[in-house]
Design an enzyme around this catalytic site. Sequence first.
Site, PDB file in Angstrom:
ATOM      1  N   CYS A 113       0.822  -1.232   0.000  1.00  0.00           N
ATOM      2  CA  CYS A 113       0.000   0.000   0.000  1.00  0.00           C
ATOM      3  C   CYS A 113       0.844   1.266   0.000  1.00  0.00           C
ATOM      4  O   CYS A 113       0.349   2.340  -0.329  1.00  0.00           O
ATOM      5  CB  CYS A 113      -0.935   0.013   1.204  1.00  0.00           C
ATOM      6  SG  CYS A 113      -2.091  -1.335   1.180  1.00  0.00           S
ATOM      7  N   HIS A 249      -3.275   7.417   3.069  1.00  0.00           N
ATOM      8  CA  HIS A 249      -3.672   6.127   2.501  1.00  0.00           C
ATOM      9  C   HIS A 249      -5.094   5.835   2.961  1.00  0.00           C
ATOM     10  O   HIS A 249      -5.435   6.061   4.122  1.00  0.00           O
ATOM     11  CB  HIS A 249      -2.706   5.039   2.978  1.00  0.00           C
ATOM     12  CG  HIS A 249      -3.129   3.659   2.569  1.00  0.00           C
ATOM     13  ND1 HIS A 249      -3.553   3.372   1.289  1.00  0.00           N
ATOM     14  CD2 HIS A 249      -3.206   2.498   3.270  1.00  0.00           C
ATOM     15  CE1 HIS A 249      -3.870   2.093   1.223  1.00  0.00           C
ATOM     16  NE2 HIS A 249      -3.678   1.538   2.406  1.00  0.00           N
ATOM     17  N   ASN A 279     -10.032   0.395  -0.156  1.00  0.00           N
ATOM     18  CA  ASN A 279      -8.562   0.382  -0.106  1.00  0.00           C
ATOM     19  C   ASN A 279      -8.019  -0.083  -1.462  1.00  0.00           C
ATOM     20  O   ASN A 279      -8.135  -1.254  -1.807  1.00  0.00           O
ATOM     21  CB  ASN A 279      -8.119  -0.560   1.017  1.00  0.00           C
ATOM     22  CG  ASN A 279      -6.615  -0.589   1.195  1.00  0.00           C
ATOM     23  OD1 ASN A 279      -5.862  -0.070   0.363  1.00  0.00           O
ATOM     24  ND2 ASN A 279      -6.151  -1.209   2.266  1.00  0.00           N
TER      25      ASN A 279
HETATM   26  O1  UT7 Z   1      -3.853  -1.057   3.677  1.00  0.00           O
HETATM   27  C1  UT7 Z   1      -2.967  -1.867   4.359  1.00  0.00           C
HETATM   28  C2  UT7 Z   1      -3.156  -1.801   5.790  1.00  0.00           C
HETATM   29  N1  UT7 Z   1      -4.424  -2.383   6.182  1.00  0.00           N
HETATM   30  C3  UT7 Z   1      -5.095  -1.781   7.137  1.00  0.00           C
HETATM   31  O2  UT7 Z   1      -4.709  -0.728   7.587  1.00  0.00           O
HETATM   32  C4  UT7 Z   1      -6.304  -2.477   7.716  1.00  0.00           C
HETATM   33  C5  UT7 Z   1      -6.260  -2.357   9.217  1.00  0.00           C
HETATM   34  N2  UT7 Z   1      -7.362  -3.012   9.900  1.00  0.00           N
HETATM   35  C6  UT7 Z   1      -8.630  -2.589   9.818  1.00  0.00           C
HETATM   36  O3  UT7 Z   1      -8.950  -1.684   9.077  1.00  0.00           O
HETATM   37  C7  UT7 Z   1      -9.645  -3.225  10.742  1.00  0.00           C
HETATM   38  O4  UT7 Z   1      -8.972  -4.027  11.682  1.00  0.00           O
HETATM   39  C8  UT7 Z   1     -10.687  -4.083   9.982  1.00  0.00           C
HETATM   40  C9  UT7 Z   1     -11.628  -3.183   9.233  1.00  0.00           C
HETATM   41  C10 UT7 Z   1     -10.003  -5.038   9.031  1.00  0.00           C
HETATM   42  C11 UT7 Z   1     -11.526  -4.878  10.982  1.00  0.00           C
HETATM   43  O5  UT7 Z   1     -12.129  -4.017  11.936  1.00  0.00           O
HETATM   44  P1  UT7 Z   1     -12.040  -4.347  13.490  1.00  0.00           P
HETATM   45  O6  UT7 Z   1     -12.821  -3.312  14.188  1.00  0.00           O
HETATM   46  O7  UT7 Z   1     -10.577  -4.465  13.840  1.00  0.00           O
HETATM   47  O8  UT7 Z   1     -12.787  -5.722  13.588  1.00  0.00           O
HETATM   48  P2  UT7 Z   1     -12.243  -7.122  14.078  1.00  0.00           P
HETATM   49  O9  UT7 Z   1     -11.299  -7.718  13.092  1.00  0.00           O
HETATM   50  O10 UT7 Z   1     -11.793  -6.982  15.489  1.00  0.00           O
HETATM   51  O11 UT7 Z   1     -13.596  -7.984  14.052  1.00  0.00           O
HETATM   52  C12 UT7 Z   1     -14.694  -7.663  14.904  1.00  0.00           C
HETATM   53  C13 UT7 Z   1     -15.824  -8.634  14.628  1.00  0.00           C
HETATM   54  C14 UT7 Z   1     -15.370 -10.084  14.624  1.00  0.00           C
HETATM   55  O12 UT7 Z   1     -16.385 -10.873  15.234  1.00  0.00           O
HETATM   56  P3  UT7 Z   1     -16.240 -11.306  16.798  1.00  0.00           P
HETATM   57  O13 UT7 Z   1     -14.946 -12.070  16.862  1.00  0.00           O
HETATM   58  O14 UT7 Z   1     -16.185 -10.014  17.559  1.00  0.00           O
HETATM   59  O15 UT7 Z   1     -17.471 -12.110  16.986  1.00  0.00           O
HETATM   60  C15 UT7 Z   1     -15.310 -10.430  13.159  1.00  0.00           C
HETATM   61  O16 UT7 Z   1     -15.531 -11.798  12.901  1.00  0.00           O
HETATM   62  O17 UT7 Z   1     -16.378  -8.389  13.337  1.00  0.00           O
HETATM   63  C16 UT7 Z   1     -16.437  -9.618  12.600  1.00  0.00           C
HETATM   64  N3  UT7 Z   1     -16.274  -9.294  11.174  1.00  0.00           N
HETATM   65  C17 UT7 Z   1     -17.303  -8.966  10.378  1.00  0.00           C
HETATM   66  N4  UT7 Z   1     -18.622  -8.833  10.619  1.00  0.00           N
HETATM   67  C18 UT7 Z   1     -19.405  -8.457   9.585  1.00  0.00           C
HETATM   68  C19 UT7 Z   1     -15.136  -9.263  10.448  1.00  0.00           C
HETATM   69  N5  UT7 Z   1     -15.393  -8.903   9.182  1.00  0.00           N
HETATM   70  C20 UT7 Z   1     -16.737  -8.706   9.114  1.00  0.00           C
HETATM   71  C21 UT7 Z   1     -17.602  -8.316   8.078  1.00  0.00           C
HETATM   72  N6  UT7 Z   1     -18.913  -8.202   8.352  1.00  0.00           N
HETATM   73  N7  UT7 Z   1     -17.168  -8.024   6.820  1.00  0.00           N
END
Ligand code: UT7
Length: 322
Positions: A113, A249, A279
């Site tokens: 990225c 970004h 992204n």
């Molecule tokens: O560009 C390169 C660099 N990349 C980034 O900067 C990305 C950095 N990370 C992020 O942007 C965030 O961590 C994400 C958007 C990927 C995820 O957000 P989060 O608030 O960190 O969520 P999480 O991974 O902690 O997941 C929370 C919950 C989980 O369920 P439980 O374990 O709490 O029951 C996931 O299974 O959300 C669930 N989940 C979803 N639910 C509905 C994960 N993806 C989805 C989805 N729809 N698409």
Amino acid sequence: MKYARIIGTGSALPERVVTNADLEKIVDTTDEWIRSRTGIQERHIAADGETTGDLAFLAAQRALEAAGVKASEIDLIVLGTTTPDIIFPSTACLIQHRLGANGCAAFDVNAACSGFVYALGVANSFIRSGQSKKVLVVGAETLTRMVDWTERETCVLFGDGAGAVVLEASDEPGILATRMHANGGFKDLLFNPVGVSKGFTDAPNHGVRIHMSGREVFKVAVKTLDSLVDETLQAAGMKESEIDWLIPHQANLRIIEATAKRLKLSMDRVIVTVDKHANTSAGSVPLALDYAVRSGKVQRGHNLLLEAFGGGFTWASALLRY
Ligand code: UT7
């Protein structure tokens, strides 16, 4: 002292738009979850047969047109991508020929990225050293080619697109400071496990798939970008209050808001396109920059802080007077 100055910007997006509602139909997700966790509402997805090089070529053509520069005047092309059309020749070479710039140096930079901001840093060095006078810098990706459309954790996050700038050696201030970093110790938090040398697998799409530990990436990104913006301001000898626009970004609105807070910038001084583009990896910063220029937000004389963070990990910045 010669500066590298942006004299034209351009961008290109695939025609097809996929909304969060469309994704609700293929994975267990909701528009509400995607918007609240990422800020994304829709993304552009390349058509079958449409490549990174196709988008890069269009973005480059538009940047050259905006700059009033002929392709034959370009003496270097640096292109940031993680999704090249083919393994070699580089996508930079492929677009060089299509543009009609044969003969100049052309190469790709793979910094995930951070690819465009890395490419900009490289181009800046070529101009500052006197080796190049006019440089085409491109960030282009078709990252959705690497997406597993059954995995809700990643498939909602990415889109395709490209952006480009033409840089020219100038006595007037342009790029004031650039910073580039990497830490391969984080390679297991964001990666694609297969490749030419390592080999492919029998898994769908030959094992080509983005693996991301989202929460961990998020935490490191926020912390790292905080110190990156401090370091960049210091390198340019500037204060937060001198920044007119943050062009970050576009991975996650919450990460962008955290960086804006660190800079004490209100969100109306931040260019946000993550809602429309998602992204786009190396495409994200130049797409946001071109949008900012063409919408009239960014004006000549404004100070812009560009930054990116991605797989590697890599992170990079550029502080420039537009
Ligand atoms: O560009 C390169 C660099 N990349 C980034 O900067 C990305 C950095 N990370 C992020 O942007 C965030 O961590 C994400 C958007 C990927 C995820 O957000 P989060 O608030 O960190 O969520 P999480 O991974 O902690 O997941 C929370 C919950 C989980 O369920 P439980 O374990 O709490 O029951 C996931 O299974 O959300 C669930 N989940 C979803 N639910 C509905 C994960 N993806 C989805 C989805 N729809 N698409």
